[in-house]
Design a protein around this motif. Sequence first.
Motif, PDB file in Angstrom:
ATOM      1  N   VAL A 128       0.861  -1.191   0.000  1.00 62.40           N
ATOM      2  CA  VAL A 128       0.000   0.000   0.000  1.00 62.40           C
ATOM      3  C   VAL A 128       0.895   1.238   0.000  1.00 62.40           C
ATOM      4  CG1 VAL A 128      -1.659   1.347   1.353  1.00 62.40           C
ATOM      5  CG2 VAL A 128      -1.964  -1.127   1.094  1.00 62.40           C
ATOM      6  N   THR A 129       0.509   2.258  -0.778  1.00 64.27           N
ATOM      7  CA  THR A 129       1.306   3.470  -0.913  1.00 64.27           C
ATOM      8  C   THR A 129       0.467   4.690  -0.572  1.00 64.27           C
ATOM      9  OG1 THR A 129       2.630   2.475  -2.676  1.00 64.27           O
ATOM     10  CG2 THR A 129       2.696   4.867  -2.480  1.00 64.27           C
ATOM     11  N   VAL A 130       1.042   5.592   0.200  1.00 62.77           N
ATOM     12  CA  VAL A 130       0.438   6.901   0.453  1.00 62.77           C
ATOM     13  C   VAL A 130       1.360   7.945  -0.165  1.00 62.77           C
ATOM     14  CG1 VAL A 130      -0.271   8.588   2.186  1.00 62.77           C
ATOM     15  CG2 VAL A 130      -0.713   6.152   2.566  1.00 62.77           C
ATOM     16  N   HIS A 131       0.839   8.679  -1.139  1.00 64.38           N
ATOM     17  CA  HIS A 131       1.626   9.730  -1.785  1.00 64.38           C
ATOM     18  C   HIS A 131       1.472  11.073  -1.081  1.00 64.38           C
ATOM     19  CE1 HIS A 131       2.902   7.160  -5.010  1.00 64.38           C
ATOM     20  NE2 HIS A 131       1.675   6.935  -5.419  1.00 64.38           N
ATOM     21  N   TYR A 132       0.334  11.273  -0.428  1.00 69.45           N
ATOM     22  CA  TYR A 132       0.138  12.512   0.309  1.00 69.45           C
ATOM     23  C   TYR A 132      -0.974  12.336   1.344  1.00 69.45           C
ATOM     24  CZ  TYR A 132      -1.131  17.177   1.756  1.00 69.45           C
ATOM     25  OH  TYR A 132      -1.396  18.270   2.539  1.00 69.45           O
ATOM     26  N   ALA A 133      -0.806  12.973   2.488  1.00 71.09           N
ATOM     27  CA  ALA A 133      -1.867  13.152   3.473  1.00 71.09           C
ATOM     28  C   ALA A 133      -1.537  14.415   4.247  1.00 71.09           C
ATOM     29  CB  ALA A 133      -1.973  11.952   4.412  1.00 71.09           C
ATOM     30  N   GLU A 134      -2.580  15.125   4.707  1.00 72.94           N
ATOM     31  CA  GLU A 134      -2.352  16.367   5.435  1.00 72.94           C
ATOM     32  C   GLU A 134      -1.978  16.106   6.887  1.00 72.94           C
ATOM     33  OE1 GLU A 134      -4.205  20.872   5.837  1.00 72.94           O
ATOM     34  OE2 GLU A 134      -5.548  19.201   5.407  1.00 72.94           O
ATOM     35  N   GLY A 135      -1.996  14.855   7.290  1.00 73.79           N
ATOM     36  CA  GLY A 135      -1.464  14.466   8.582  1.00 73.79           C
ATOM     37  C   GLY A 135      -0.389  13.421   8.374  1.00 73.79           C
ATOM     38  N   MET A 136      -0.485  12.320   9.091  1.00 77.02           N
ATOM     39  CA  MET A 136       0.470  11.222   8.948  1.00 77.02           C
ATOM     40  C   MET A 136       0.031  10.285   7.822  1.00 77.02           C
ATOM     41  SD  MET A 136       1.062  10.586  12.993  1.00 77.02           S
ATOM     42  CE  MET A 136       1.795  11.887  13.993  1.00 77.02           C
ATOM     43  N   GLY A 137       0.965   9.472   7.353  1.00 78.34           N
ATOM     44  CA  GLY A 137       0.613   8.510   6.316  1.00 78.34           C
ATOM     45  C   GLY A 137      -0.313   7.436   6.848  1.00 78.34           C
ATOM     46  N   LEU A 138       0.096   6.828   7.951  1.00 77.70           N
ATOM     47  CA  LEU A 138      -0.706   5.800   8.623  1.00 77.70           C
ATOM     48  C   LEU A 138      -0.516   5.969  10.111  1.00 77.70           C
ATOM     49  CD1 LEU A 138      -1.031   2.018   7.879  1.00 77.70           C
ATOM     50  CD2 LEU A 138      -0.236   2.750  10.125  1.00 77.70           C
ATOM     51  N   ILE A 139      -1.617   5.976  10.850  1.00 82.11           N
ATOM     52  CA  ILE A 139      -1.530   5.967  12.300  1.00 82.11           C
ATOM     53  C   ILE A 139      -2.423   4.875  12.857  1.00 82.11           C
ATOM     54  CG2 ILE A 139      -3.305   7.762  12.556  1.00 82.11           C
ATOM     55  CD1 ILE A 139      -1.721   8.596  15.134  1.00 82.11           C
ATOM     56  N   ALA A 140      -1.888   4.170  13.848  1.00 81.60           N
ATOM     57  CA  ALA A 140      -2.644   3.133  14.545  1.00 81.60           C
ATOM     58  C   ALA A 140      -2.673   3.479  16.026  1.00 81.60           C
ATOM     59  CB  ALA A 140      -1.997   1.771  14.339  1.00 81.60           C
ATOM     60  N   GLN A 141      -3.852   3.409  16.626  1.00 80.83           N
ATOM     61  CA  GLN A 141      -3.954   3.643  18.066  1.00 80.83           C
ATOM     62  C   GLN A 141      -4.779   2.533  18.708  1.00 80.83           C
ATOM     63  OE1 GLN A 141      -5.747   7.569  17.760  1.00 80.83           O
ATOM     64  NE2 GLN A 141      -7.700   6.836  18.570  1.00 80.83           N
ATOM     65  N   ARG A 142      -4.279   2.053  19.822  1.00 80.62           N
ATOM     66  CA  ARG A 142      -4.930   0.984  20.592  1.00 80.62           C
ATOM     67  C   ARG A 142      -5.299  -0.204  19.698  1.00 80.62           C
ATOM     68  NH1 ARG A 142      -5.633   1.946  25.702  1.00 80.62           N
ATOM     69  NH2 ARG A 142      -7.286   0.395  25.956  1.00 80.62           N
ATOM     70  N   CYS A 143      -4.305  -0.641  18.929  1.00 77.64           N
ATOM     71  CA  CYS A 143      -4.445  -1.826  18.090  1.00 77.64           C
ATOM     72  C   CYS A 143      -3.509  -2.922  18.607  1.00 77.64           C
ATOM     73  CB  CYS A 143      -4.092  -1.514  16.646  1.00 77.64           C
ATOM     74  SG  CYS A 143      -5.267  -0.425  15.804  1.00 77.64           S
ATOM     75  N   GLU A 144      -3.861  -4.153  18.311  1.00 82.29           N
ATOM     76  CA  GLU A 144      -3.032  -5.299  18.690  1.00 82.29           C
ATOM     77  C   GLU A 144      -2.620  -6.066  17.437  1.00 82.29           C
ATOM     78  OE1 GLU A 144      -3.105  -9.296  21.566  1.00 82.29           O
ATOM     79  OE2 GLU A 144      -4.874  -7.997  21.419  1.00 82.29           O
ATOM     80  N   ASN A 145      -1.296  -6.173  17.235  1.00 82.14           N
ATOM     81  CA  ASN A 145      -0.706  -6.898  16.105  1.00 82.14           C
ATOM     82  C   ASN A 145      -0.983  -6.188  14.777  1.00 82.14           C
ATOM     83  OD1 ASN A 145       0.253  -8.926  17.799  1.00 82.14           O
ATOM     84  ND2 ASN A 145      -1.576 -10.178  17.536  1.00 82.14           N
TER      85      ASN A 145
END
Length: 605
Positions: free
Chosen positions: A262-279
Amino acid sequence: MYRFWVSMCVCAVGFVPLHAQRFIDMSAYGVRPDTKADMSVKIQKALAVIRKNTKDGDSIVLNFRPGEYHFHSKKATKKTYYVSNHDQPNPKNIGLALEGMSHMRLEGNGARFVFHGRMLPLALVRSRNCTLSNLSIDFADPQIAQVQVVKNEGDKGITFRVEPWVKYRIKDSYFETYGEGWSLRTVTGIAFEEKTRHIVYNTSDVAFHSEGAVEKEKGLVHAPNFRNKALVPGTVVALRAWVRPEPGIFLAENTNTSVENVTVHYAEGMGLIAQRCENISLDGFRVCLKGNNDPRNFTTQADATHFSQCKGLIKSVNGLYEGMMDDAINVHGVYLNIVKIVDRQTVRARFMHDQAWGFSWGEAGDSVQFIASKTMEAAGSNVIESIQPVDGMQGTGMKEFTITFKQPLDQSADMPANSLLKSLSTLDLSKTPIGMEDLNWTPEVYFAHNTVRNNRARGALFSSMRKTVVEDNLFDHTSGSAILLCGDCNGWYESGPCRDILIQNNTFVNALTNMFQFTNAVISIYPEIPDIEHQTRYYHGGKENAIRILNNTFRTFDQPVLYAKSVDGLLFKGNKIEKTNDYAPFHWNKDQILLEHTSRVRIDR
């Protein structure tokens, strides 16, 4: 040994369907590529029907045909999400809102998702055993603008040419950019070398003052108050503001999530963020340009990937992270501050940073470590009996919690003799602040075979007490430090201490061409400790060889390679240091290895 450990852990992350997979052709619901039409409403209707017709235990594949899909903010799904380390505008416009999914694979087959306006492109929330694969995310009109210096006249300002894809106007004598539903006056920038795309040496964040701007001709602007001698003609400047409303991909409260190719070319925040996830497994995840001919030099407004208060295993391999305005990866927990002691077993505790609040923090049965904020020393541990939000609606939007512990605070376990918790009746929290970390929500980390290059600030940040392995990566012109081991209960409130970390077989090329926060060396072990003079113990480590930096190659033009503060147990061995002549040394730190308040350190050069 470490590869075996990772292979065993990854088994828990993989997507294993319970039943035969059911392929769902999204084009059957009108979600078709290459039409230029807005797919926002069609994707909402399709997902609603699919959820209705999916039973517990089903394994489904949402199959997109190759091509380009467009999503516009006006008719997008509206959701309220509180996203860690971001601004908190709500409700948010969501492109693909995937909630409560189980054994689902979103198969893009190379699909290109293009978004218009301010949007959160993809959210996967409260789901388990799900995979995102083979797709890219981009925006038609990114909020980061790009210009190229044509003439630098010193005190008379700079004339620049605006890239043709940037929508701009001169409004009230200010340079202003705009897109669908938004406009922006940029105030800062990052300067890139025209040919190499490296961030320009010793420029850091470039102040952009556009007042008095005049359009000389279409696409050519003179800004008399934009002054910086380092910006020679040909320099490319990515202009931006400090806002970060939404990430590209938002993962929250999921179990066993895989992200593949998976590719993120642009976002106005972070590319990918995970919170309170497991694995979480990222394999071939990229935050990158669209090839060598991409006219843009930038990608995301902030970090490429970010993991806030997760657990299990975080794996990131075979990634490419470039051109982002912050780090490639940041893994941390969240410190709460105690704001009131209700009784001997109960406290009121609060999220402190204005970009990290509104989501759950702990659960009954979780172990909590208390910490004296000024010295960053452990003050004892306890177990949560109950936790209730003081504010917020239906478990979201909260800033404070009432937390009751199983044991009286002044009888907590692992308390040092001088613990502040022993003096509850006289404790003044305004003068002696105390933070709390949830020890259950701390992950193991494997970061390997990734390339990090041409980005602002730092390469990789790790703040987890569980096993962390960083190996076989290339850190190429990361601008600031390549690796930072942090921990902060005073500013960012990102926990916690590193107890077992291996950094091996990595290559570092010309890091530290610029100065940013915590960038004291190529590898900087820098917990934020306001009162280190009165610290009697150590923040990181806690055993012999807790932090191991082995067999890495440092190609550097400057002196500082390793800085370590408040560490007990550090081994630096078998590393190769090669001098380059690509830039002139300028860093304030003139020591190759600089130690501050450390114990059990072994340096074998």
